[in-house]
Design a protein around this motif. Structure first.
Motif, mmCIF file in Angstrom:
data_model
loop_
_atom_site.group_PDB
_atom_site.id
_atom_site.type_symbol
_atom_site.label_atom_id
_atom_site.label_comp_id
_atom_site.label_asym_id
_atom_site.label_seq_id
_atom_site.Cartn_x
_atom_site.Cartn_y
_atom_site.Cartn_z
ATOM 1 N N ILE A 7 18.996 9.064 -23.828
ATOM 2 C CA ILE A 7 17.681 9.574 -24.255
ATOM 3 C C ILE A 7 17.054 10.187 -23.307
ATOM 4 C CG2 ILE A 7 15.716 8.722 -25.688
ATOM 5 C CD1 ILE A 7 17.228 7.600 -27.019
ATOM 6 N N LEU A 8 16.110 9.419 -22.337
ATOM 7 C CA LEU A 8 15.929 9.631 -21.395
ATOM 8 C C LEU A 8 15.916 11.080 -21.234
ATOM 9 C CD1 LEU A 8 14.926 6.480 -19.254
ATOM 10 C CD2 LEU A 8 13.324 7.776 -20.682
ATOM 11 N N LEU A 54 13.916 14.131 -19.399
ATOM 12 C CA LEU A 54 13.720 13.840 -18.189
ATOM 13 C C LEU A 54 14.666 14.245 -16.626
ATOM 14 C CD1 LEU A 54 11.225 11.585 -16.402
ATOM 15 C CD2 LEU A 54 13.015 9.647 -16.210
ATOM 16 N N PRO A 55 14.535 14.853 -15.829
ATOM 17 C CA PRO A 55 14.869 14.760 -14.695
ATOM 18 C C PRO A 55 15.964 14.044 -14.151
ATOM 19 C CG PRO A 55 13.064 15.931 -14.419
ATOM 20 C CD PRO A 55 12.886 14.577 -15.700
ATOM 21 N N GLN A 56 17.246 14.208 -13.594
ATOM 22 C CA GLN A 56 17.593 13.581 -12.777
ATOM 23 C C GLN A 56 17.619 13.307 -11.639
ATOM 24 O OE1 GLN A 56 20.512 11.300 -14.580
ATOM 25 N NE2 GLN A 56 18.946 11.564 -16.070
ATOM 26 N N ILE A 109 6.703 7.798 -20.752
ATOM 27 C CA ILE A 109 7.063 8.795 -21.627
ATOM 28 C C ILE A 109 7.934 7.553 -22.585
ATOM 29 C CG2 ILE A 109 9.267 9.750 -21.586
ATOM 30 C CD1 ILE A 109 8.019 11.482 -18.806
ATOM 31 N N LEU A 110 9.021 6.426 -21.819
ATOM 32 C CA LEU A 110 9.241 5.197 -22.561
ATOM 33 C C LEU A 110 7.885 5.440 -23.536
ATOM 34 C CD1 LEU A 110 11.718 3.581 -20.693
ATOM 35 C CD2 LEU A 110 12.203 5.068 -22.247
ATOM 36 N N ASP A 111 7.238 4.698 -23.265
ATOM 37 C CA ASP A 111 5.838 3.849 -24.010
ATOM 38 C C ASP A 111 5.745 5.467 -25.580
ATOM 39 O OD1 ASP A 111 3.849 1.972 -24.438
ATOM 40 O OD2 ASP A 111 2.935 3.980 -24.569
ATOM 41 N N LYS A 112 5.757 6.579 -24.988
ATOM 42 C CA LYS A 112 5.396 7.826 -26.400
ATOM 43 C C LYS A 112 6.532 7.507 -26.795
ATOM 44 C CE LYS A 112 2.046 10.201 -23.645
ATOM 45 N NZ LYS A 112 2.277 11.657 -22.954
#
Length: 169
Positions: free
Chosen positions: A135-136, A142-144, A156-159
Motif C-alpha cells: 500500500i505504501l 511513497l518513494p523507495q 502518511i500511515l496515520d492519514k
C-alpha cells in the motif's frame, strides 16, 4: 537516370547512417542498463550488510563457558528490546494508534533517531506487514529511496488508517 543513381546512393547512405545511429544508441542503452543493474546490486548488498550489522547489535551473544572451570563475574545483560508486531492492512485506526505508540517506544529505546535514515527505514519495514508495504509503495506512492523522514512516513500511515475508518462509517 544518373539522378536516380545519385538519389539511390543518397538514400542508401542515409539508411546506413540510421542503422549505425540505432546500433550505437542500443549499445549505449545496454551499457546504461548494465550500469544500473550493477548499482542496484551494490546497493542491495550494502543494505544486506547494514541489516546484518543492525541485527547483530540487537541479538545478545550467549555467555561463553569460562576456561578451566573458573568462574567469571556475572554480567548484566541488556534487556532485549522487541519491535512492535507487524502492522497489518486490516488494522483499525485504534490498532494503528496502539502500534504507533509501541513503535515510538521501540524507536526511543533503540536510539533509532541516531541511525541513518536507511537503517530507520529497514527497521520500519520489518515492523510492517507485506500488505502495508504494498500500500505504501503503490497506493500511497511513497518513494523507495528511503529519503522520506520517518515522521512523515508515520503521518502518511496515520492519514491512510483515518481514511479507512471514515470510509467504513
Amino acid at each position: 537516370m544518373e539522378d536516380m543513381t545519385v538519389l539511390l546512393q543518397y538514400l542508401q547512405k542515409e539508411a546506413e547512417q540510421r542503422r549505425r545511429d540505432d546500433d550505437r544508441r542500443r549499445a549505449e542503452e545496454a551499457e546504461q542498463r548494465r550500469d544500473d543493474d550493477r548499482r542496484r546490486a551494490e546497493e542491495a548488498e550494502i543494505r544486506r550488510q547494514e541489516f546484518a550489522t543492525f541485527m547483530a547489535t540487537l541479538t545478545p551473544l550467549p555467555p561463553s563457558s569460562p576456561p578451566n572451570g573458573t568462574q567469571q563475574p556475572t554480567q548484566h545483560n541488556k534487556p532485549v528490546i522487541k519491535p512492535p508486531h507487524p502492522l497489518q492492512a486490516d488494522a483499525t485506526f485504534q490498532q494503528f494508534r496502539d502500534w504507533r505508540r509501541h513503535w515510538q517506544d521501540y524507536s526511543v529505546m533503540t536510539d533509532l533517531s541516531t541511525m541513518s535514515l536507511t537503517k530507520q527505514h529497514i527497521q520500519l519495514r520489518t515492523c510492517l506487514g507485506p500488505e502495508i508495504l504494498h500500500i505504501l509503495q503503490y497506493r500511497l506512492q511513497l518513494p523507495q529511496d528511503d529519503s522520506t523522514p520517518m515522521e512523515e512516513v508515520l503521518n502518511i500511515l496515520d492519514k491512510y488508517f483515518k481514511a479507512q475508518t471514515n470510509e467504513a462509517l
